[in-house]
Design a protein around this motif. Structure first.
Motif, short mmCIF file in Angstrom:
data_model
loop_
_atom_site.label_atom_id
_atom_site.label_comp_id
_atom_site.label_asym_id
_atom_site.label_seq_id
_atom_site.Cartn_x
_atom_site.Cartn_y
_atom_site.Cartn_z
N ILE A 294 -61.11 11.33 17.65
CA ILE A 294 -61.43 11.07 19.06
C ILE A 294 -62.62 11.90 19.52
N VAL A 295 -62.64 13.19 19.20
CA VAL A 295 -63.73 14.04 19.71
C VAL A 295 -65.04 13.79 18.97
N ARG A 296 -64.97 13.24 17.76
CA ARG A 296 -66.20 12.91 17.04
C ARG A 296 -66.89 11.68 17.61
N ASP A 297 -66.14 10.83 18.30
CA ASP A 297 -66.67 9.54 18.74
C ASP A 297 -67.34 9.57 20.11
N GLY A 298 -67.37 10.71 20.76
CA GLY A 298 -68.03 10.76 22.06
C GLY A 298 -67.73 12.05 22.79
N PRO A 299 -68.39 12.29 23.94
CA PRO A 299 -68.15 13.52 24.70
C PRO A 299 -66.68 13.61 25.11
N SER A 300 -66.11 14.79 24.96
CA SER A 300 -64.68 14.96 25.18
C SER A 300 -64.38 16.25 25.92
N SER A 301 -63.23 16.26 26.57
CA SER A 301 -62.72 17.46 27.24
C SER A 301 -61.26 17.66 26.85
N ILE A 302 -60.80 18.89 26.96
CA ILE A 302 -59.40 19.22 26.76
C ILE A 302 -58.82 19.63 28.10
N VAL A 303 -57.75 18.98 28.51
CA VAL A 303 -57.06 19.31 29.76
C VAL A 303 -55.73 19.94 29.38
N ILE A 304 -55.54 21.17 29.79
CA ILE A 304 -54.40 21.94 29.28
C ILE A 304 -53.82 22.83 30.37
N THR A 305 -52.53 23.11 30.25
CA THR A 305 -51.87 24.03 31.17
C THR A 305 -51.16 25.11 30.38
N PRO A 306 -51.19 26.36 30.85
CA PRO A 306 -50.53 27.44 30.10
C PRO A 306 -49.02 27.32 30.15
N ILE A 307 -48.37 27.93 29.17
CA ILE A 307 -46.91 27.94 29.10
C ILE A 307 -46.36 28.93 30.12
N GLY A 308 -45.44 28.47 30.95
CA GLY A 308 -44.85 29.32 31.96
C GLY A 308 -44.11 30.50 31.36
N GLY A 309 -44.32 31.67 31.94
CA GLY A 309 -43.65 32.88 31.47
C GLY A 309 -44.36 33.57 30.33
N GLN A 310 -45.03 32.80 29.47
CA GLN A 310 -45.71 33.37 28.31
C GLN A 310 -47.21 33.47 28.51
N GLY A 311 -47.78 32.51 29.23
CA GLY A 311 -49.22 32.54 29.48
C GLY A 311 -50.07 32.06 28.32
N PHE A 312 -49.47 31.43 27.33
CA PHE A 312 -50.26 30.94 26.19
C PHE A 312 -50.99 29.66 26.57
N LEU A 313 -52.29 29.62 26.23
CA LEU A 313 -53.11 28.45 26.48
C LEU A 313 -53.18 27.60 25.22
N PHE A 314 -53.43 28.23 24.09
CA PHE A 314 -53.46 27.55 22.79
C PHE A 314 -52.60 28.32 21.79
N GLY A 315 -51.94 27.59 20.90
CA GLY A 315 -51.21 28.23 19.82
C GLY A 315 -49.70 28.18 19.94
N ARG A 316 -49.18 27.59 21.02
CA ARG A 316 -47.74 27.44 21.19
C ARG A 316 -47.44 26.00 21.62
N GLY A 317 -46.90 25.20 20.68
CA GLY A 317 -46.50 23.85 21.02
C GLY A 317 -47.62 22.84 21.14
N ASN A 318 -48.87 23.27 20.96
CA ASN A 318 -49.99 22.32 21.05
C ASN A 318 -50.93 22.46 19.86
N GLN A 319 -50.37 22.73 18.67
CA GLN A 319 -51.19 22.96 17.47
C GLN A 319 -52.07 21.79 17.05
N PRO A 320 -51.75 20.51 17.41
CA PRO A 320 -52.72 19.46 17.09
C PRO A 320 -54.10 19.70 17.71
N ILE A 321 -54.16 20.45 18.81
CA ILE A 321 -55.46 20.85 19.37
C ILE A 321 -55.89 22.07 18.56
N SER A 322 -56.41 21.80 17.40
CA SER A 322 -56.70 22.82 16.38
C SER A 322 -58.03 23.51 16.65
N PRO A 323 -58.31 24.59 15.93
CA PRO A 323 -59.62 25.24 16.07
C PRO A 323 -60.78 24.26 15.84
#
Length: 385
Positions: A294-323
């Motif tokens: 998907i991101v290779r085929d055109g301009p893209s954005s990631i819309v994300i919300t942090p995990i409540g209580g933990q404050g994690f943005l990436f790396g918890r439950g959303n691993q398909p949004i990889s480095p």
């Protein structure tokens, strides 16, 4: 690299669950259940738990006081600990037989073997691994989780593998060791894959007291519905025709999808494109490979919300949004959503990232604008976990 210790030094235990986190990047949301690990491997998943354990050991070695004998490492054979020790160049004693496939019973047996002989037990895995170890250890044995699973809602983990190494070094290298009781939570993974979040308290374990411990996840308050709707209205006005948007999991991103008339998975990753006649859903419950396309085929954005209580943005439950996906999208195209309540819950603490790529984590660090309502923004700091 630590020197080989003498017989009277501290003893550090290590258990690695080799299949922990396998389902993350391929979109399976965990590996609990018969055949799930095999399914993840068939989909192209790569084991990461041993590498994360090795990162913790390397950081422990870096943080260990000069001139003080390092702890002797006692671990499981093969992928249950020894391979991580070898990768970190840490002298070790391996217990048991090397296995090509391990089970929860293997984790429990190793925990029994280590429980009475170590000063601290490190384990690399997720909530399921924590639950298995909690069934074995007594309240006198301090433990510390190296986060390697998908969800990781329990409070017995450090915030990252590196943090686990630093916490372990600080705890073992001092005579004034203090611990705190923390909760072990786990989800019904079959229900979780179906989009139902049902956490269950399985018990508690003692962990080293201090900073860089992960908090337990907290649910979104029922009163946040109006705030989520306000955020959704704000984001709708910012969408750009021709751009693709990756939607992370959570009730806040689902509120946006509902406003746009799109069906959103609660705990999965979805993507849509803004076309001339409105938003069009591209994929539901995506794996990493889908997002790379998907991101290779055109301009893209990631819309994300942090995990409540933990404050994690990436790396918890959303691993398909990889480095790899994040690098293609770019930091400037990450859109963070959080209700005023969730922002206030941070109380000045930063949002955390633990992508598995320490260089990327450092690149993501810094301040970012967070959309918190109609015409409302908060400036929040991001830090590597």
């Amino acid at each position: 690299m630590p020197d080989r210790p003498s017989q009277d030094v501290l003893r550090l235990g290590l258990i690695v669950n080799p299949i922990a986190g396998l389902g993350g990047r391929v979109g399976l949301k965990g590996t609990d259940g018969a055949g799930m690990a095999e399914r993840a491997l068939d989909l192209g998943a790569e084991p990461r738990a041993a590498a994360r354990a090795a990162t913790a050991l390397r950081r422990l070695a870096e943080a260990w006081p000069a001139g003080q004998a390092p702890p002797m490492l006692i671990c499981g054979a093969g992928e249950m600990g020894a391979s991580a020790a070898v990768a970190a160049s840490w002298p070790h004693e391996a217990l048991g037989e090397r296995r090509t496939r391990t089970t929860a019973d293997d984790t429990r047996r190793l925990a029994v073997a280590l429980a009475e002989s170590v000063d601290l037990l490190l384990f690399a895995g997720g909530d399921g691994t924590a639950r298995d170890i909690c069934e074995i250890v007594t309240d006198h044995l301090p433990v510390l989780g190296i986060p390697a699973g998908v969800k990781i809602q329990s409070a017995v983990f450090a915030t990252s593998p590196g943090a686990a190494g630093e916490v372990a070094a600080r705890y073992l290298a001092t005579s004034a060791r203090r611990t705190v009781e923390r909760e072990v939570l786990d989800l019904d993974e079959e229900a979780y894959r179906a989009g139902h979040v049902r956490p269950r308290l399985h018990g508690s374990m003692r962990v080293p007291r201090g900073p860089r411990l992960q908090s337990r996840k907290s649910p979104a308050p029922a009163g946040d519905a109006a705030a989520m709707a306000s955020i959704a209205a704000e984001v709708e006005g910012l969408l750009e025709p021709g751009r693709r948007y990756i939607l992370g999991p959570g009730t806040t991103t689902r509120a946006l999808a509902l406003r746009l008339g799109l069906e959103k998975t609660l705990v999965g990753i979805d993507a849509f494109e803004v076309e001339a006649d409105g938003p069009r859903l591209l994929i539901r419950d995506a794996a990493e490979a889908d997002l790379r396309d998907i991101v290779r085929d055109g301009p893209s954005s990631i819309v994300i919300t942090p995990i409540g209580g933990q404050g994690f943005l990436f790396g918890r439950g959303n691993q398909p949004i990889s480095p790899e996906v994040i690098r293609v999208v770019g930091r400037e195209s990450i859109i963070v959503l959080a209700t005023p309540g969730k922002v206030a819950e941070l109380a000045g603490r930063p949002l955390l990232v633990d992508t598995g790529d320490e260089t990327l984590d450092r690149e993501l660090a810094g301040h970012i604008r967070v959309i918190s309502g109609r015409g409302e923004r908060a400036i929040v700091r991001i830090e590597s976990a």
